[in-house]
Design an enzyme around this catalytic site. Structure first.
Site: not given
Ligand SMILES: [Zn+2]
Length: 280
Positions: A177, A187, A106
């Site tokens: 993703h 994303d 992330e």
């Protein structure tokens, strides 16, 4: 240089602003042969800290192995040998449920911004300077939109993390993703240089040229072009042997002649040397 010991980033051997802060949101161990994929995400959070706290909250039922802040700070939430919950419903290369195969990273980024009379704002009402705004349509479709830029420091750390992971796990794929859950996820989006990161990580480093001579003594290579013709002789005019080889195809190198390499991919033929890399 980032070093991984016992499935955790080793803070003593890594020049990172790093912490390990385990999230309860993970399942058991990866199966043998995995993780083989890296999945890139943006956090969509207000701040790095708020995103990390959310991914540690049992109610989130979500996590990732790593979170990278905008100043390059890194937290590891799940050991690299355990399954984190970052991909959700997803598919890639004939497999579904990519959590079972992948490491999730992330990256702190506000994602899609909204335009007001005086500039661009995040969902949380934070104003973003114009030079931190990327205007682009998403590759999966839709109109041009405003996206928050990733920072150079953050990208350098992401690259180092990917290199460390590929050195420690059998990684052969790097995706967003938005590649594995198109339509549902945006994303890391168009502000993220996924293609250049992918080719750098999977098909060789920047200093590859310098190491070419060294590697020519080795006899294995990999196709870096999307498609590469396999020809009967070392010439652009030579007929092809079979359908073009796909990016990522591995082969034995039999011979090098100028700009051409004779390879063995079960069939033998010649390919242009510009579109391959050597690998160890
Ligand atoms: Zn995501």
């Amino acid at each position: 240089m980032i070093s991984i010991t016992n499935h955790r980033i080793d803070p003593t051997a890594s020049e990172l602003k790093f912490s390990y802060d385990e999230s309860p949101n993970h399942s058991g161990l990866f199966r043998t042969g995995t993780p083989d994929t890296l999945v890139m995400h943006f956090t969509l959070g207000d701040t790095y800290t708020s995103s990390v706290n959310w991914l540690k909250n049992p109610n989130a039922k979500a996590s990732a192995h790593l979170v990278v802040g905008r100043k390059g700070e890194v937290v590891q939430l799940v050991p690299f040998n355990q399954i984190a919950w970052h991909a959700g419903a997803s598919q890639w290369n004939g497999r579904s449920g990519l959590n079972n195969y992948s490491i999730g990273i992330e990256i702190a980024n506000a994602g899609i911004l909204s335009k007001r009379s005086d500039g661009y704002y995040t969902t949380f009402g934070k104003r973003i300077d114009n030079d931190q705004v990327v205007l682009a349509p998403h590759k999966n479709g839709g109109p041009e939109r405003a996206w928050e830029a990733y920072t150079p420091t953050q990208m350098a750390v992401v690259e180092q993390l990917c290199e460390a992971l590929i050195a420690n796990y059998p990684i052969s794929e790097l995706v967003g993703h938005d590649d594995i859950a198109p339509g549902r996820k945006f994303d890391p989006g168009p502000a993220f240089p996924i293609e250049s990161l992918r080719s750098k990580i999977l098909f060789g480093r920047k200093d590859e040229e310098e190491r070419t001579l060294d590697r020519e003594s080795r006899n294995k290579g990999i196709v870096t072009a999307e498609l590469l013709n396999l020809r009967q002789s070392p010439s652009l005019n030579a007929p092809t042997v079979t359908e073009p080889l796909r990016q990522g195809t591995r082969f034995e190198i039999l011979k090098i002649e100028g700009d051409w390499v004779k390879v063995d991919v079960c069939l033998e033929g010649w390919v242009s040397r510009k579109h391959i890399k050597y690998f160890e």
